[in-house]
Design an enzyme around this catalytic site. Structure first.
Site, PDB file in Angstrom:
ATOM      1  N   CYS A 162       0.740  -1.215   0.024  1.00  0.00           N
ATOM      2  CA  CYS A 162       0.100  -0.023   0.207  1.00  0.00           C
ATOM      3  C   CYS A 162       0.855   1.342   0.036  1.00  0.00           C
ATOM      4  CB  CYS A 162      -1.002   0.026   1.229  1.00  0.00           C
ATOM      5  SG  CYS A 162      -2.107  -1.076   1.149  1.00  0.00           S
ATOM      6  N   LEU A 264      -3.146  -9.169   8.011  1.00  0.00           N
ATOM      7  CA  LEU A 264      -3.592  -7.849   8.429  1.00  0.00           C
ATOM      8  C   LEU A 264      -4.183  -8.204   9.935  1.00  0.00           C
ATOM      9  CD1 LEU A 264      -3.608  -4.896   7.588  1.00  0.00           C
ATOM     10  CD2 LEU A 264      -6.160  -5.160   6.825  1.00  0.00           C
ATOM     11  N   GLY A 303      -6.164   2.890   4.892  1.00  0.00           N
ATOM     12  CA  GLY A 303      -6.222   1.475   4.848  1.00  0.00           C
ATOM     13  C   GLY A 303      -7.429   0.826   5.437  1.00  0.00           C
ATOM     14  N   ARG A 305     -11.295   2.215   8.205  1.00  0.00           N
ATOM     15  CA  ARG A 305     -11.569   3.004   8.929  1.00  0.00           C
ATOM     16  C   ARG A 305     -10.946   3.288  10.405  1.00  0.00           C
ATOM     17  NH1 ARG A 305     -18.073   2.919  11.000  1.00  0.00           N
ATOM     18  NH2 ARG A 305     -18.305   5.009  12.341  1.00  0.00           N
TER      19      ARG A 305
END
Length: 409
Positions: A162, A264, A303, A305
């Site tokens: 990212c 993640l 990436g 909220r």
């Protein structure tokens, strides 16, 4: 000096409405009861309304009424309503097919947005992607499709995740600092939806709830092509890169047998919150005397909220300062490396029509503080329009950039 003259974006035609995809996934027999509950929780808490996908079949509102919409490359069987699970090769074949039109569209729009430049003046091409591979790659495609000089210098940054737009912009800035005649085309394309798969693993469910497809392109130039003073642009002032020591196991991007797999962990937002202050302080130290309160414009990679919430809290930002990031998240989700360029475009467009009155007020207050401290004239005006951009990726890596928004005053 390096200047971003334009940023333009492109998204696939298929619009994925968050409640529709949530309901579709809850119907999949591959999820157990816990998986179905996690799907509901993740989608409902995402703060995303719509995303886009190169897979037209995921636009359920259109596919339900349009018989021409077919499942290709077989990720979703419209007749049965089941999400398929093809191998990585099939997914990558789809990436090769579908990434090229988006890549070229974003690039054409970015070049057209700088009317005083021609394609013959482009000296460098830098492409970015982490959702697929092919060779000759995206850089080659742009040279052929746009009619660039065969001698254009080409670079591709692959599989960085990212934050990869920042190394690309940093590379472009270095070219421009060395050669004032340089014109660098930076293009990111990410097709995250190709890696959707049904799995009770919480990381896979979170990824399914936030990632979308999109492309973004920027034209970065040296001082010889900086353009009229009144034209909106972003000066690239400084970059910083930080690796958070305790985050390596919490964010990763790996290649599996059935697509790419995201790691993640739920700790990522907390880790970012605990470390973002130090990372930003290192960046702002590049401009002596500049503090967080002096920066009115923020381009935070959305990436998710919770990451936006944590950064806003950690840096004591006002809600209008993260409005551009929240808008991109709401409308497009997380498009990996392309996402922060979408946010920067919101700010660049806002140079002609300010994003909000609140941001203008914040900038005025920053200028007043600068004047009181002796930083008057053009310096205070520049400080009042500073932009801090950031993104987070595997590692856990934090990339930050300091920019100055000019034009449109």
């Amino acid at each position: 000096m390096a200047v971003i003259r334009s940023i333009e974006t492109a998204v696939p035609a298929a619009t994925v409405h968050q409640p529709d995809l949530r309901d579709l996934l809850r119907e999949q027999p591959g999820y157990g009861r816990l998986g179905k509950r996690l799907v509901t929780a993740a989608f409902d808490a995402s703060a995303i309304d719509t995303r886009h996908s190169v897979l037209a079949e995921f636009d359920r509102r259109k596919s339900a009424s349009d018989p021409s919409v077919t499942a290709d490359p077989g990720l979703f069987d419209i007749a049965s309503g089941l999400v398929a699970n093809p191998g990585t090769a099939a997914r990558n074949d789809a990436y090769t097919l579908y990434s090229k039109p988006l890549l070229v569209e974003a690039a054409r729009k970015a070049i057209a947005a700088v009317p005083d430049l021609t394609v013959s003046e482009i000296t460098h091409v830098v492409t970015v992607s982490c959702t697929g591979f092919y060779a000759p790659g995206p850089d080659y495609v742009l040279v052929r499709e746009l009619g660039l000089s065969p001698s254009v210098q080409r670079f591709h940054l692959g599989f960085m995740g990212c934050y990869a737009a920042f190394p690309a912009l940093k590379m472009a800035a270095q070219f421009c600092d060395l050669d004032p005649e340089a014109v660098v085309l930076v293009v990111s394309v990410e097709l995250c939806s190709l890696h959707l798969h049904v799995d009770d693993d919480p990381d896979a469910i979170v990824a399914a709830s936030v990632f979308g497809d999109g492309a973004a392109a920027a034209v970065v130039v040296g001082s010889a092509h900086a353009g009229p003073d009144e034209s909106p642009r972003l000066d690239l002032d400084a970059f910083e890169s930080t690796i958070i020591a305790d985050g390596a196991a919490d964010m990763a991007w790996t290649i599996g047998d059935h697509g790419f797999d995201m790691v993640l962990s739920s700790y990522v937002p907390r880790i970012v919150e605990q470390n973002i202050g130090a990372a930003v302080a290192s960046l702002l130290a590049r401009s002596p005397g500049l503090e967080v309160a002096d920066v009115p414009f923020w381009a935070i990679h959305p990436g998710g909220r919770s990451i936006l919430d944590r950064v806003e809290t950690a840096l004591a930002l006002d809600e209008p300062q993260v409005a551009a990031s929240r808008k991109v998240l709401r409308d497009h989700g997380n498009m990996s490396s392309a996402t922060v360029l979408f946010v920067l475009r919101e700010l660049l467009v806002g140079a002609e029509a300010p994003v909000t009155r609140e941001l203008v007020a914040v900038g005025a207050e920053a200028g007043a503080r600068a004047a009181e401290s002796g930083d008057r004239g053009s310096a205070s005006a520049s400080r009042a329009r500073r932009v801090c951009a950031m993104a987070f990726g595997p590692g856990l890596t934090v990339e930050t950039a300091l920019l100055t928004l000019r034009g449109g005053e």
